[in-house]
Enzyme design. Structure first.
Site, PDB file in Angstrom:
ATOM      1  N   TRP A 325      90.822 -27.261  14.890  1.00  0.00           N
ATOM      2  CA  TRP A 325      92.040 -27.132  14.894  1.00  0.00           C
ATOM      3  C   TRP A 325      93.111 -27.758  13.543  1.00  0.00           C
ATOM      4  O   TRP A 325      94.109 -27.273  12.742  1.00  0.00           O
ATOM      5  CB  TRP A 325      93.346 -27.524  15.918  1.00  0.00           C
ATOM      6  CG  TRP A 325      94.596 -27.023  15.734  1.00  0.00           C
ATOM      7  CD1 TRP A 325      95.586 -25.882  16.385  1.00  0.00           C
ATOM      8  CD2 TRP A 325      95.510 -27.983  15.373  1.00  0.00           C
ATOM      9  NE1 TRP A 325      96.718 -25.771  16.198  1.00  0.00           N
ATOM     10  CE2 TRP A 325      97.086 -27.615  15.580  1.00  0.00           C
ATOM     11  CE3 TRP A 325      95.619 -29.442  14.532  1.00  0.00           C
ATOM     12  CZ2 TRP A 325      97.825 -28.128  15.129  1.00  0.00           C
ATOM     13  CZ3 TRP A 325      96.762 -30.020  14.489  1.00  0.00           C
ATOM     14  CH2 TRP A 325      98.055 -29.077  14.781  1.00  0.00           C
ATOM     15  N   HIS A 326      92.760 -28.913  12.934  1.00  0.00           N
ATOM     16  CA  HIS A 326      93.045 -29.943  12.353  1.00  0.00           C
ATOM     17  C   HIS A 326      92.590 -29.130  10.154  1.00  0.00           C
ATOM     18  O   HIS A 326      93.316 -29.328   9.779  1.00  0.00           O
ATOM     19  CB  HIS A 326      92.534 -31.426  12.456  1.00  0.00           C
ATOM     20  CG  HIS A 326      93.624 -32.281  13.604  1.00  0.00           C
ATOM     21  ND1 HIS A 326      93.154 -31.756  14.876  1.00  0.00           N
ATOM     22  CD2 HIS A 326      94.940 -32.747  13.029  1.00  0.00           C
ATOM     23  CE1 HIS A 326      94.437 -32.473  14.930  1.00  0.00           C
ATOM     24  NE2 HIS A 326      95.191 -33.112  14.781  1.00  0.00           N
ATOM     25  N   GLY A 327      91.535 -28.453  11.057  1.00  0.00           N
ATOM     26  CA  GLY A 327      91.067 -27.959   9.322  1.00  0.00           C
ATOM     27  C   GLY A 327      89.859 -27.612   9.655  1.00  0.00           C
ATOM     28  O   GLY A 327      88.802 -28.208   9.979  1.00  0.00           O
ATOM     29  N   PHE A 484      97.350 -28.705   7.673  1.00  0.00           N
ATOM     30  CA  PHE A 484      96.930 -28.567   8.860  1.00  0.00           C
ATOM     31  C   PHE A 484      97.564 -27.315   9.808  1.00  0.00           C
ATOM     32  O   PHE A 484      96.700 -27.270  10.959  1.00  0.00           O
ATOM     33  CB  PHE A 484      96.837 -29.937   9.594  1.00  0.00           C
ATOM     34  CG  PHE A 484      95.822 -31.321   9.304  1.00  0.00           C
ATOM     35  CD1 PHE A 484      94.963 -31.017   8.444  1.00  0.00           C
ATOM     36  CD2 PHE A 484      96.637 -31.952   9.352  1.00  0.00           C
ATOM     37  CE1 PHE A 484      94.249 -31.935   8.033  1.00  0.00           C
ATOM     38  CE2 PHE A 484      96.314 -33.467   8.831  1.00  0.00           C
ATOM     39  CZ  PHE A 484      94.701 -32.864   7.945  1.00  0.00           C
TER      40      PHE A 484
END
Length: 484
Positions: A325-327, A484
């Protein structure tokens, strides 16, 4: 538009005056003003992406109304899948298209079947990971019959686009935030004053702690091959406080700003660096995302039910998805996997819910055992953040290998980093304030209890003075989670 910008310093008072003095007698007008102000706020970066957030809002608004009307389970499930596919589709295209394409090409090349495909120059819309999760949770809750769909498009649009938390959270549930748009709001002086206090503390975290830490962390990470082990550890520690000061500072400003308009958002950080194990850390770090994954992914997968093997599988899934999800980078996936590995022993020994209360209850300082646990958890977290900060896996591994050398036991050469010692002292003072305020919603929230008005205002002016002296107020530095 950045919270720490002159633009926002002009924007916020204008919206505040219009909200409380011009439209105070009409709830719908106040909601409409929030929508217009939020779209203006969001469009300040790039107006082209306004169409994206409007489309996402309309999809989930319409799907929610249909879910309320339809009784057929198959149709309702199709409506939910449609909503999820639209939201995940947008997120997947803008955030992960090039990642999957690059890995697809690499895999076929490795198997001796090279293919050619062009990546796209895709600009990531600010906040897309946050508002897509917020709208998805609405559709899921309506589908589960935990929430009645709203028929007020203005209120729903305000819920989705609410400017204080639009681009970096907290990721609010519709069950908490959406009803507040239907309640008559009256200006509360004490609530507004508390909001300003939280905004001030958030600005301190961002401008004094995070932005100064970023300067040293960027220098060390970007030139990691030039430094010895102890300096690399210092760089990782600086990044650890950069990301905390930056993201929790944003959350404080967002929550405090919301209170100026009569809204209450959920707490997003609860002093995570005082955690005694990694399970407690994740109950205190980015709470809105952690609870989102718990309720909409972990529990549907079976949660802590089933065999130990199934529980371990569920833990790995939730942490890997959280990392992704963060990247779109393998470093984030490894960061998630590493946190899962930290968590597994707690699960196996049944101690993952051992530390539910705040550390050192009714005590001024932690016991030696508590301090050792905090230090150990902090060290594991610092190590994991290296993967989070590194440009790619090669950089992360070279950075870590650079730490474990004989130079690890040498004192860093602070003459190369003028101001680093001063920053460490500021961090120590910051931690002391956070420790003393660890039972509150934010570190200085109990200052109102100080009976002396002169003393309270002296502390406020001291914080402002420190921001002015040590903060990088001449430059508007983006919040780290905007990426993000």
């Amino acid at each position: 538009m950045l919270f720490n910008s002159l633009d926002f310093a002009v924007f916020l008072p204008i919206v505040f005056v219009l909200y409380w003095f011009v439209f105070k007698n009409s709830l719908r007008s106040q909601n409409f003003l929030i929508v217009i102000a939020s779209y203006f706020f969001y469009g300040w970066w790039d107006w082209r992406f306004l169409a994206l957030i409007v489309f996402s809002t309309l999809v989930d608004f319409i799907v929610g109304k249909q879910l309320d009307k339809v009784e057929d389970r198959h149709i309702r499930k199709c409506l939910l899948v449609f909503s999820i596919l639209i939201n995940i589709g947008f997120l997947g295209f803008f955030k992960y298209y090039n990642f999957f394409l690059d890995n697809f090409i690499t895999a076929f090349t490795f198997m001796g079947m090279p293919i050619k495909a062009n990546t796209l120059n895709i600009i990531l819309p600010v906040g897309i990971s946050f508002y897509t999760f917020q709208t998805m949770s609405y559709s899921i809750d309506v589908y589960r019959r935990k929430l009645v769909a709203t028929k007020d498009l203005v209120a729903f649009s305000a819920f989705v686009s609410f400017f204080p938390q639009l681009v970096a959270g907290p990721i609010e549930r519709a069950s908490n935030l959406l009803p507040q748009f239907f309640e008559r709001r009256k200006f509360d002086y004490l609530q507004a004053k508390d909001g300003l206090r939280q905004v001030l503390w958030g600005l301190f975290k961002k401008i004094v702690i995070a932005d100064n830490c970023a300067e040293f962390a960027n220098t060390i990470f970007n030139n990691s091959s030039d430094y010895g082990g102890s300096t690399l550890v210092l760089g990782a520690v600086f990044f650890t406080f950069q990301i905390y000061g930056d993201f929790s500072g944003y959350s404080d400003i967002a929550i405090g700003t919301s209170r100026l308009f009569g809204f209450n958002l959920m707490q997003n950080f609860a002093f995570p660096y005082f955690s005694r194990d990694i399970a407690e850390f994740w109950r205190r770090w980015h709470i809105s995302l952690s609870t989102w994954f718990r309720d909409y992914l972990y529990i549907p997968l079976g949660g802590s039910k089933g065999s130990k093997g199934q529980q371990i599988r569920n833990i790995f899934i939730i942490f890997l998805v959280s990392g992704f999800w963060h990247g779109a980078n393998w470093t984030f996936i490894v960061w998630g996997a590493l946190n899962a590995i930290y968590f597994i022993p707690l699960l196996l020994f049944g101690t993952n819910r051992k530390n539910l209360e705040t550390v050192a209850m009714d005590k001024k300082r932690p016991s030696l055992r508590e301090f050792s646990s905090i230090l150990g958890t902090f060290s594991l977290t610092v190590f994991a953040w290296i993967f989070f900060r590194a440009e790619d896996m090669s950089h992360a591994l070279s950075y870590i290998s650079g730490i474990f050398t004989t130079q690890l036991f040498q004192v860093p050469d602070f003459s190369v980093f003028p101001g680093a010692l001063t920053l460490l002292l500021l961090i120590a003072g910051f931690l002391l304030v956070e420790w003393k305020g660890r039972f509150g919603q934010y570190a200085i929230c109990r200052m109102q209890a100080i009976p002396s008005k002169a003393r309270r205002w002296s502390i406020y002016f001291l914080i402002i003075l420190i921001i002015d002296i040590f903060g990088n107020t001449s430059e508007e530095i983006e919040f780290i989670y905007f990426h993000f």
